[in-house]
Design an enzyme around this catalytic site. Structure first.
Site, PDB file in Angstrom:
ATOM      1  N   CYS A  98      52.668  42.588  42.421  1.00  0.00           N
ATOM      2  CA  CYS A  98      52.718  41.523  41.408  1.00  0.00           C
ATOM      3  C   CYS A  98      53.965  40.665  41.525  1.00  0.00           C
ATOM      4  O   CYS A  98      53.960  39.491  41.167  1.00  0.00           O
ATOM      5  CB  CYS A  98      52.743  42.098  39.995  1.00  0.00           C
TER       6      CYS A  98
ATOM      7  N   ASP B  94      44.819  43.427  42.119  1.00  0.00           N
ATOM      8  CA  ASP B  94      45.945  44.036  42.850  1.00  0.00           C
ATOM      9  C   ASP B  94      46.531  45.255  42.128  1.00  0.00           C
ATOM     10  O   ASP B  94      47.394  45.941  42.675  1.00  0.00           O
ATOM     11  CB  ASP B  94      47.043  43.008  43.182  1.00  0.00           C
TER      12      ASP B  94
ATOM     13  N   ARG C 228      40.610  38.832  33.642  1.00  0.00           N
ATOM     14  CA  ARG C 228      41.307  37.556  33.497  1.00  0.00           C
ATOM     15  C   ARG C 228      40.573  36.423  34.222  1.00  0.00           C
ATOM     16  O   ARG C 228      40.356  35.363  33.677  1.00  0.00           O
ATOM     17  CB  ARG C 228      42.714  37.661  34.066  1.00  0.00           C
TER      18      ARG C 228
ATOM     19  N   ASP D 184      56.767  36.370  32.159  1.00  0.00           N
ATOM     20  CA  ASP D 184      55.918  36.899  33.218  1.00  0.00           C
ATOM     21  C   ASP D 184      55.972  36.067  34.500  1.00  0.00           C
ATOM     22  O   ASP D 184      55.260  36.370  35.467  1.00  0.00           O
ATOM     23  CB  ASP D 184      54.464  37.007  32.728  1.00  0.00           C
TER      24      ASP D 184
ATOM     25  N   ASN E 170      47.935  42.669  27.976  1.00  0.00           N
ATOM     26  CA  ASN E 170      47.261  43.778  28.656  1.00  0.00           C
ATOM     27  C   ASN E 170      47.748  45.066  27.988  1.00  0.00           C
ATOM     28  O   ASN E 170      48.758  45.048  27.270  1.00  0.00           O
ATOM     29  CB  ASN E 170      47.537  43.735  30.172  1.00  0.00           C
TER      30      ASN E 170
ATOM     31  N   ASN F 219      50.755  35.868  40.816  1.00  0.00           N
ATOM     32  CA  ASN F 219      49.775  35.149  40.005  1.00  0.00           C
ATOM     33  C   ASN F 219      49.904  33.631  40.080  1.00  0.00           C
ATOM     34  O   ASN F 219      49.144  32.917  39.431  1.00  0.00           O
ATOM     35  CB  ASN F 219      49.875  35.586  38.537  1.00  0.00           C
TER      36      ASN F 219
ATOM     37  N   ARG G   7      50.775  32.631  29.422  1.00  0.00           N
ATOM     38  CA  ARG G   7      51.010  32.457  30.856  1.00  0.00           C
ATOM     39  C   ARG G   7      50.630  31.066  31.345  1.00  0.00           C
ATOM     40  O   ARG G   7      51.106  30.629  32.402  1.00  0.00           O
ATOM     41  CB  ARG G   7      50.300  33.554  31.669  1.00  0.00           C
TER      42      ARG G   7
ATOM     43  N   HIS H 152      43.974  42.969  36.917  1.00  0.00           N
ATOM     44  CA  HIS H 152      43.995  42.139  38.139  1.00  0.00           C
ATOM     45  C   HIS H 152      43.625  43.063  39.297  1.00  0.00           C
ATOM     46  O   HIS H 152      44.043  44.229  39.314  1.00  0.00           O
ATOM     47  CB  HIS H 152      45.394  41.580  38.427  1.00  0.00           C
TER      48      HIS H 152
HETATM   49  N1  ARG Z   1      52.299  40.929  32.099  1.00  0.00           N
HETATM   50  C1  ARG Z   1      51.653  40.293  33.201  1.00  0.00           C
HETATM   51  C2  ARG Z   1      50.239  39.919  32.820  1.00  0.00           C
HETATM   52  O1  ARG Z   1      49.634  40.644  32.093  1.00  0.00           O
HETATM   53  C3  ARG Z   1      51.651  41.173  34.404  1.00  0.00           C
HETATM   54  C4  ARG Z   1      51.083  40.505  35.612  1.00  0.00           C
HETATM   55  C5  ARG Z   1      51.119  41.384  36.825  1.00  0.00           C
HETATM   56  N2  ARG Z   1      50.642  40.690  37.962  1.00  0.00           N
HETATM   57  C6  ARG Z   1      49.686  41.116  38.779  1.00  0.00           C
HETATM   58  N3  ARG Z   1      49.464  40.433  39.855  1.00  0.00           N
HETATM   59  N4  ARG Z   1      48.929  42.148  38.515  1.00  0.00           N
HETATM   60  O2  ARG Z   1      49.731  38.903  33.222  1.00  0.00           O
END
Ligand code: ARG
Length: 283
Positions: free
Chosen positions: A277, A182, A151, A72, A24, A78, A97, A180
């Site tokens: 997160c 959130d 995503r 992560d 990201n 997540n 991930r 995301h």
């Molecule tokens: N570096 C992680 C990613 O890009 C951060 C995830 C953050 N989580 C969230 N629920 N927004 O997946």
């Protein structure tokens, strides 16, 4: 608070947290590497601050086992979508991930073995959905707010709706910084929704406004809060735990009946994450 009504949250200590890849726009491995020792130490104390703030509000926190090579994994939001003691495991878009998936399955199956949850299930092949971070439960409206376009795939949400037997309102995310839902929308237990309008398509803003049942329920955050991941907040009772909060957003939250607790998380901001997160609410 009785033990039945005590909220329960899954978190993961950042023992192996770092920014070592880019999935990201927040993530810059070189910037992390330049100060990795300091940043790792800061991430640990920032996480402990969040942990103290959350446990201090009477929340039971279950701890995930940190693993090397999956930095992560700290972002437990997540891991899965959770409701009614059922978990639907995430399937991540990025291979970096995807490596977390077996560990999330493990910890949730342990919670089943402990009697905290009843069921852990997986999405059908080929569907991408990145857990509660992209699918927020709204208990006041009995529905999920779900992000797609970055995503998670929109198609996954028909499955989520049938698995949980609940309505899912899908919202298109149009800005890669808000990958995301959130990161740009938060549900408060009063029925208020905090959101950052530019992160959503025009159609999705319309859908949101139609569903909430009146603009008095919407609290718009500005760039100042969104760009520092203030919208990525945790609401427990009348308290809102957030990394940053501008005076204007704080006033709006106060007017809605909430008190703000600031819990700075800039090291996690370098990965694109903050308070929400780092927590998975076991609804
Ligand atoms: N570096 C992680 C990613 O890009 C951060 C995830 C953050 N989580 C969230 N629920 N927004 O997946």
């Amino acid at each position: 608070m009785s033990s039945e009504t005590r909220p329960r949250i899954l978190m993961c200590r950042p023992d192996y947290f770092e920014v070592s890849y880019t999935i990201n726009p927040w993530m810059d491995p070189n910037a992390w590497q330049a100060e990795s020792g300091q940043l790792a130490a800061q991430s640990r104390s920032q996480w402990e601050g969040l942990y103290r703030n959350i446990t201090g509000l009477g929340v039971t926190v279950d701890l995930h086992t940190p693993r090397p090579g999956v930095p992560d994994m700290v972002f437990t939001a997540n891991a899965a979508v959770v409701l009614d003691r059922k978990a639907l495991l995430a399937r991540f878009l990025d291979p970096e991930r995807q490596a977390e998936e077996v560990f999330h399955q493990d910890v949730l199956e342990n919670l089943v073995a402990e009697g905290v949850m009843d069921e852990v299930s997986t999405l059908p092949q080929g569907m991408f959905q990145e857990g509660a971070g992209d699918c927020l439960w709204d208990g006041s409206r009995d529905l999920f707010w779900a992000g797609y376009g970055q995503r998670s795939r929109r198609e996954a949400y028909a499955y989520v709706a049938s698995f949980f037997d609940r309505k899912v309102v899908t919202l298109e995310l149009v800005d890669s910084r808000y990958y995301h839902v959130d990161t740009c929308l938060a549900v408060l237990n009063s029925g208020h929704i905090v959101y950052y309008p530019p992160a959503f398509s025009g159609d999705s803003i319309e859908r949101l406004r139609t569903e909430v049942g009146g603009d008095q329920w919407l609290i718009a955050a500005g760039e100042e809060d969104a760009s520092r991941l203030g919208v990525n907040l945790v609401n427990i009772g009348t308290k809102v735990v957030m990394a940053v909060c501008s005076p204007m957003l704080e006033r709006n939250l106060n007017n809605a009946g909430f008190e703000v607790i600031r819990s700075p998380l800039p090291a996690f901001g370098m990965s694109g994450g903050a308070a929400a997160c780092l927590t998975l609410r076991l609804h």
